[in-house]
Design a protein around this motif. Structure first.
Motif, mmCIF file in Angstrom:
data_model
loop_
_atom_site.group_PDB
_atom_site.id
_atom_site.type_symbol
_atom_site.label_atom_id
_atom_site.label_comp_id
_atom_site.label_asym_id
_atom_site.label_seq_id
_atom_site.Cartn_x
_atom_site.Cartn_y
_atom_site.Cartn_z
ATOM 1 N N ALA A 1 -21.926 -0.350 -7.053
ATOM 2 C CA ALA A 1 -22.644 -1.531 -6.603
ATOM 3 C C ALA A 1 -22.928 -1.445 -5.108
ATOM 4 C CB ALA A 1 -21.824 -2.784 -6.914
ATOM 5 N N LEU A 2 -24.101 -1.921 -4.732
ATOM 6 C CA LEU A 2 -24.499 -1.884 -3.330
ATOM 7 C C LEU A 2 -24.059 -3.156 -2.630
ATOM 8 C CD1 LEU A 2 -28.146 -0.524 -3.770
ATOM 9 C CD2 LEU A 2 -26.093 0.774 -3.165
ATOM 10 N N GLY A 3 -23.876 -3.046 -1.337
ATOM 11 C CA GLY A 3 -23.601 -4.210 -0.528
ATOM 12 C C GLY A 3 -22.199 -4.755 -0.608
ATOM 13 N N ARG A 4 -21.280 -4.032 -1.222
ATOM 14 C CA ARG A 4 -19.916 -4.518 -1.284
ATOM 15 C C ARG A 4 -19.241 -4.312 0.062
ATOM 16 N NH1 ARG A 4 -17.965 -5.930 -6.072
ATOM 17 N NH2 ARG A 4 -15.824 -5.725 -5.359
ATOM 18 N N PRO A 5 -18.446 -5.282 0.507
ATOM 19 C CA PRO A 5 -17.839 -5.157 1.827
ATOM 20 C C PRO A 5 -16.826 -4.020 1.885
ATOM 21 C CG PRO A 5 -16.911 -7.017 0.619
ATOM 22 C CD PRO A 5 -18.081 -6.527 -0.170
ATOM 23 N N ALA A 6 -16.671 -3.488 3.073
ATOM 24 C CA ALA A 6 -15.711 -2.398 3.281
ATOM 25 C C ALA A 6 -14.302 -2.974 3.389
ATOM 26 C CB ALA A 6 -16.071 -1.637 4.548
ATOM 27 N N GLY A 7 -13.310 -2.111 3.264
ATOM 28 C CA GLY A 7 -11.934 -2.523 3.474
ATOM 29 C C GLY A 7 -11.343 -3.329 2.344
ATOM 30 N N LEU A 8 -11.820 -3.095 1.120
ATOM 31 C CA LEU A 8 -11.286 -3.820 -0.033
ATOM 32 C C LEU A 8 -9.906 -3.298 -0.419
ATOM 33 C CD1 LEU A 8 -14.493 -3.829 -2.261
ATOM 34 C CD2 LEU A 8 -13.476 -5.834 -1.177
ATOM 35 N N VAL A 9 -9.076 -4.194 -0.914
ATOM 36 C CA VAL A 9 -7.803 -3.789 -1.506
ATOM 37 C C VAL A 9 -7.756 -4.354 -2.921
ATOM 38 C CG1 VAL A 9 -6.513 -3.578 0.640
ATOM 39 C CG2 VAL A 9 -6.618 -5.793 -0.510
ATOM 40 N N ARG A 10 -7.107 -3.642 -3.827
ATOM 41 C CA ARG A 10 -6.965 -4.072 -5.204
ATOM 42 C C ARG A 10 -5.600 -3.651 -5.721
ATOM 43 N NH1 ARG A 10 -7.695 0.313 -8.719
ATOM 44 N NH2 ARG A 10 -8.651 2.135 -7.743
ATOM 45 N N VAL A 11 -5.204 -4.270 -6.800
ATOM 46 C CA VAL A 11 -3.938 -3.911 -7.446
ATOM 47 C C VAL A 11 -4.133 -2.606 -8.202
ATOM 48 C CG1 VAL A 11 -2.280 -4.573 -9.229
ATOM 49 C CG2 VAL A 11 -3.147 -6.292 -7.628
ATOM 50 N N ASN A 12 -3.164 -1.711 -8.060
ATOM 51 C CA ASN A 12 -3.171 -0.453 -8.795
ATOM 52 C C ASN A 12 -2.503 -0.687 -10.143
ATOM 53 O OD1 ASN A 12 -3.034 2.155 -9.736
ATOM 54 N ND2 ASN A 12 -1.451 2.813 -8.289
ATOM 55 N N LEU B 1 0.831 -1.203 0.000
ATOM 56 C CA LEU B 1 0.000 0.000 0.000
ATOM 57 C C LEU B 1 0.868 1.256 0.000
ATOM 58 C CD1 LEU B 1 -2.761 -1.017 2.583
ATOM 59 C CD2 LEU B 1 -3.137 -0.551 0.154
ATOM 60 N N GLU B 2 1.909 1.236 0.819
ATOM 61 C CA GLU B 2 2.785 2.406 0.927
ATOM 62 C C GLU B 2 3.487 2.713 -0.392
ATOM 63 O OE1 GLU B 2 5.368 1.365 4.116
ATOM 64 O OE2 GLU B 2 3.914 1.848 5.706
ATOM 65 N N ALA B 3 3.821 1.666 -1.135
ATOM 66 C CA ALA B 3 4.528 1.859 -2.411
ATOM 67 C C ALA B 3 3.572 2.050 -3.585
ATOM 68 C CB ALA B 3 5.444 0.668 -2.682
ATOM 69 N N GLY B 4 2.271 1.960 -3.319
ATOM 70 C CA GLY B 4 1.295 2.212 -4.367
ATOM 71 C C GLY B 4 0.965 1.026 -5.258
ATOM 72 N N TYR B 5 1.454 -0.171 -4.906
ATOM 73 C CA TYR B 5 1.136 -1.344 -5.712
ATOM 74 C C TYR B 5 -0.262 -1.870 -5.404
ATOM 75 C CZ TYR B 5 5.868 -1.431 -7.457
ATOM 76 O OH TYR B 5 7.040 -1.078 -8.076
ATOM 77 N N LEU B 6 -0.700 -1.698 -4.175
ATOM 78 C CA LEU B 6 -2.076 -1.966 -3.795
ATOM 79 C C LEU B 6 -2.722 -0.659 -3.361
ATOM 80 C CD1 LEU B 6 -1.860 -5.264 -1.655
ATOM 81 C CD2 LEU B 6 -2.498 -5.046 -4.058
ATOM 82 N N VAL B 7 -4.015 -0.548 -3.573
ATOM 83 C CA VAL B 7 -4.761 0.629 -3.117
ATOM 84 C C VAL B 7 -6.031 0.161 -2.444
ATOM 85 C CG1 VAL B 7 -3.837 2.235 -4.833
ATOM 86 C CG2 VAL B 7 -5.843 0.863 -5.384
ATOM 87 N N GLU B 8 -6.565 1.011 -1.613
ATOM 88 C CA GLU B 8 -7.823 0.719 -0.927
ATOM 89 C C GLU B 8 -8.995 0.990 -1.856
ATOM 90 O OE1 GLU B 8 -7.998 -0.408 2.149
ATOM 91 O OE2 GLU B 8 -6.178 0.213 3.211
#
Length: 395
Positions: free
Chosen positions: A70-81, A54-61
């Motif tokens: 979309a509704l109902g998606r869980p909080a705290g998701l991480v994905r590849v930037n 996350l700090e290096a920007g390879y993953l983002v929140e």
């Protein structure tokens, strides 16, 4: 080719970090809990792995832009930037180069092709350099660094050493391709067998996503096979695992360029089919397209050649199923253009030769353009980047 301003390394060179990253890459966006479950890691291990990414920007929140409404998606998701870095993949065929520029999620940004009239190493490297230079110019406009180059070549390729041991279609032996390509441009280079590289892309983003055991069988100029066992692409101790094209199914069959007789490739490869159709029809057949046309026209003997090829492929696939028990076998390659001519024989031979429950293996077809093979080369470069410190000339 030209070098990027500075070599950049993946911020967390640990197996856990690579595992979490590839899990999010293939299945994300994910919560940290889901990422841990899929990767088989504890919440603490996931937290430790995610933080530097996350700090290096390879993953983002957060979810992707298109998923946010979309509704109902869980909080705290991480994905590849995906915008964080770019990679180049090049597929080398016997007569053409196909190159792609991808982002970190291996999405193709730009694709280019160029003919390859001369297969000498020097000429191929010069052509690769031209394509890579063009893609680097385009990449510079985005501001994201290009962090690796993947080159996919058919044949016996030692990825660890970056050496093409033997490529029959290029007539290359013991070529240190990674070192030569890196010297020409400065980018970290990964050289891999083309089918294995395609298998990496299928494992992450294609029909193998989510499966721990599957195989990719390619039909066309050659008969190739990429294997994933327990979630890992398998090369074997000598780098030739999965070479079903050189499984002998008829010791009295036609000669193969490998030196044996009756290999699957010697019966079902494009050149073998064209040669055999010339023999049985007495006609001049220039290429695979003409061979297919004769078979579909019902010219006596032509369909039987494809039937024999289908039987050989089916027996080869059954060999894979019997030895490894994959959940799925994905058939791809340019040879699928003639699939209607031998699909039945592939299925019949597979069912007859598969032992017991191995016959339950899901055999499916997946036509893919050559750009996807180049994308596989980029995926191999991404894999090298996230699993080891990139070094010029090393895969």
């Amino acid at each position: 080719m030209r070098s990027t301003p500075a070599a950049e390394t993946f911020p967390a060179q640990t197996p856990a970090a690579s595992q979490v990253f590839t899990t999010v890459l293939s299945h994300g966006p994910l919560t940290r809990l889901d990422a841990g479950r899929r990767a088989g890691l504890s919440p603490a291990a996931v937290t430790k792995a995610v933080r530097p990414l996350l700090e290096a920007g390879y993953l983002v929140e957060g979810a992707d832009e298109e998923a946010r409404p979309a509704l109902g998606r869980p909080a705290g998701l991480v994905r590849v930037n995906g915008e964080r870095a770019l990679f180049i993949g090049v597929k080398v065929t016997g007569d053409e180069l196909i190159a792609v520029l991808t982002d970190l999620c291996c999405r193709i940004r730009l694709a280019r092709r160029t003919p390859l009239p001369d297969r000498s190493v020097r000429k191929v490297l010069a052509s690769v350099a031209g394509l890579v230079h063009e893609l680097l110019v385009h990449a510079a406009e985005s501001g994201a660094p290009v962090l690796g180059l993947g080159i996919a070549v058919s044949g016996d390729v030692d990825r660890a050493e970056g050496v093409v041991r033997y490529s029959p279609f290029l007539e290359w032996r013991d070529i240190p391709l990674a070192e030569l390509a890196a010297m020409a441009g400065g980018l970290p280079v990964t050289v891999d067998n083309d089918v294995r590289a395609l298998t990496v892309a299928e494992q992450w983003f294609g029909a193998g996503a989510g499966l721990s055991d599957f195989a990719v069988v390619t039909v066309g100029a050659g008969i190739g096979c990429g294997l994933v066992v327990h979630g890992q692409v398998v090369a074997g101790a000598h780098g030739v695992a999965g070479e079903i094209g050189h499984v002998v199914i008829d010791p009295a069959g036609p000669s193969c360029h490998c030196g044996n007789r009756g290999c699957v490739e010697a019966i079902a490869g494009d050149a073998a089919i064209v040669t055999r159709i010339r023999e049985v029809t007495g006609r001049h057949v220039a290429d695979s397209a003409e061979a297919v046309a004769l078979a579909r026209q019902g010219v006596p003997g032509a369909r039987e050649v494809y039937a024999r090829a289908g039987e050989a492929i089916g027996r080869g696939i059954a060999t894979v199923a019997n030895l490894l028990g994959p959940e799925r076998v994905i058939i791809s390659g340019e040879g699928l253009a003639a699939y209607d001519l031998f699909a039945g024989q592939i299925r019949e031979a597979f069912t007859a030769a598969a032992f017991g429950s191995a016959a339950q293996c899901d055999v499916q077809t997946r036509p893919l353009p050559f750009e996807e093979w180049a994308r596989g080369a980029a995926a191999a470069a991404i894999q090298s980047f996230i699993t080891s410190t990139p070094r010029s000339g090393q895969g």
